[in-house]
Design an enzyme around this catalytic site. Sequence first.
Site, PDB file in Angstrom:
ATOM      1  N   GLU A 117       0.910  -1.214  -0.039  1.00  0.00           N
ATOM      2  CA  GLU A 117       0.070  -0.118  -0.017  1.00  0.00           C
ATOM      3  C   GLU A 117       0.871   1.267  -0.062  1.00  0.00           C
ATOM      4  OE1 GLU A 117      -2.558   2.495  -0.491  1.00  0.00           O
ATOM      5  OE2 GLU A 117      -3.780   0.670   0.193  1.00  0.00           O
ATOM      6  N   VAL A 139       2.788   3.534  -3.214  1.00  0.00           N
ATOM      7  CA  VAL A 139       1.700   4.548  -4.123  1.00  0.00           C
ATOM      8  C   VAL A 139       1.284   5.598  -3.435  1.00  0.00           C
ATOM      9  CG1 VAL A 139       0.151   4.788  -5.982  1.00  0.00           C
ATOM     10  CG2 VAL A 139       1.536   2.931  -5.847  1.00  0.00           C
ATOM     11  N   LYS A 149       4.832   4.445  -9.966  1.00  0.00           N
ATOM     12  CA  LYS A 149       3.319   4.311  -9.332  1.00  0.00           C
ATOM     13  C   LYS A 149       2.301   3.911 -10.035  1.00  0.00           C
ATOM     14  CE  LYS A 149       5.445   7.576  -5.804  1.00  0.00           C
ATOM     15  NZ  LYS A 149       5.337   8.898  -5.401  1.00  0.00           N
ATOM     16  N   GLY A 191       6.560  11.411   3.361  1.00  0.00           N
ATOM     17  CA  GLY A 191       6.739  11.899   4.837  1.00  0.00           C
ATOM     18  C   GLY A 191       6.678  10.541   5.637  1.00  0.00           C
TER      19      GLY A 191
END
Length: 434
Positions: free
Chosen positions: A127, A130, A203, A300
């Site tokens: 998960e 992307v 992605k 992040g």
Amino acid sequence: MKPVNVGICGLGTVGSGTFNVLARNQEEISRRAGRVIQVAQIGARRPNPAADTSEIPTTSDIFEVARNPEIDIVVELIGGYDTARELVLEAIANGKHVVTANKALIAEHGNEIFEAAQANNVIVAYEASVAGGIPIVKAIREGLAANSINWVAGIINGTGNFILTEMRDKGRDFEDVLAEAQALGYAEADPTFDVEGIDAAHKLTILSSLAFGVPLQFSKAYTEGISKVTTDDVNYAEELGYRIKHLGVTRRTEEGIELRVHPTLIPEKRLIANVDGVMNAVLVDADAVGPTLYYGAGAGSEATASAVIADLVDTVRVMTADSSNRVPHLAFHPSRLSDLPMLPMDEVETAYYLRMQAIDHPGVLADVTRILAEQSISIDAIVQHDTAEELVPVVIVTHKVKEAAMNRAISAIEALESIHGGVTRIRVEALDAQ
């Protein structure tokens, strides 16, 4: 029940974030998973002061984690291609489930990895590979399982989106904003993957396979960067009612599947045109639900850790329940993947924005429109500002046409003696339901 032991390989930005969120929210996470999830070993070259891992057994040999009989799930957060591939395959061979945030690994080696995982009856969850913390893999694979998906379009690289936003809002040029993005840590010292579309193409390759049930085919993705976009282009787009975004688009057509990343003009009233800064967004159009938009932090430490831990929770649930009925890696059962072809870019049909510098003489614009007409390209809008200079900027927006015809027209226009500096081309997408 017995705790699930996790081995984290890689203690960089995402690895430290994953460790911290697991520690901080352990009670909440165990309530969701039904079992305690604990970090039992870390594989990393050096400690990271952002995470206090002093009480966790640590090794500099990541393959030791993959072979440790006490580890149930290996979390691969080292990045890169070759070593990551070896690590994941080693973990699978040793019966470990795998969670990864590595989009390059999945896009380029996912077919091999998923085949190995199925043969060894383990899960590979990705998960976080992307759009960072946006749960787009789960949304397409599970939330939209009832739908036939028509197309997916996304702003899936925050660095490029930050650069284009600054160019639009503050009138800055590309090189200036890129230098700031590097200083802020949004872009690497070598920004090629971000600004030339390679990161986004990794992605998009994953999203395309999830949406259409085809094998991963990164080598067939068309990629074009934003380094040639100027503040003039940004301003002309605004004047015409558009915003320029670095977009990834995959669309199912009668001829095959489009898979492309490039700068794109989007009507300014579209929600996705107003996604700014380092944020990501993915727009999915499906037959039953229509268009749905997914927005959030695309990178992040803890935003990406959120997706990593969501995969850990899902994996633990499957370990606790019936593993024979788990969700397929690419949403469709491996035996039912489609052989739909990926369309070459020449066969893709879009509208276009063209900007050129023309000598201010009578008949120049007539020559340009004649060349477009010869390729059956119709014009939607023309912008030409008066100037005291000898060269006049001319901007044309066309209706939809195949890329091959547009390439022929651009070659003919650039051969005109009245055109200087070539033709700048950016594709235009309406991004409404089609």
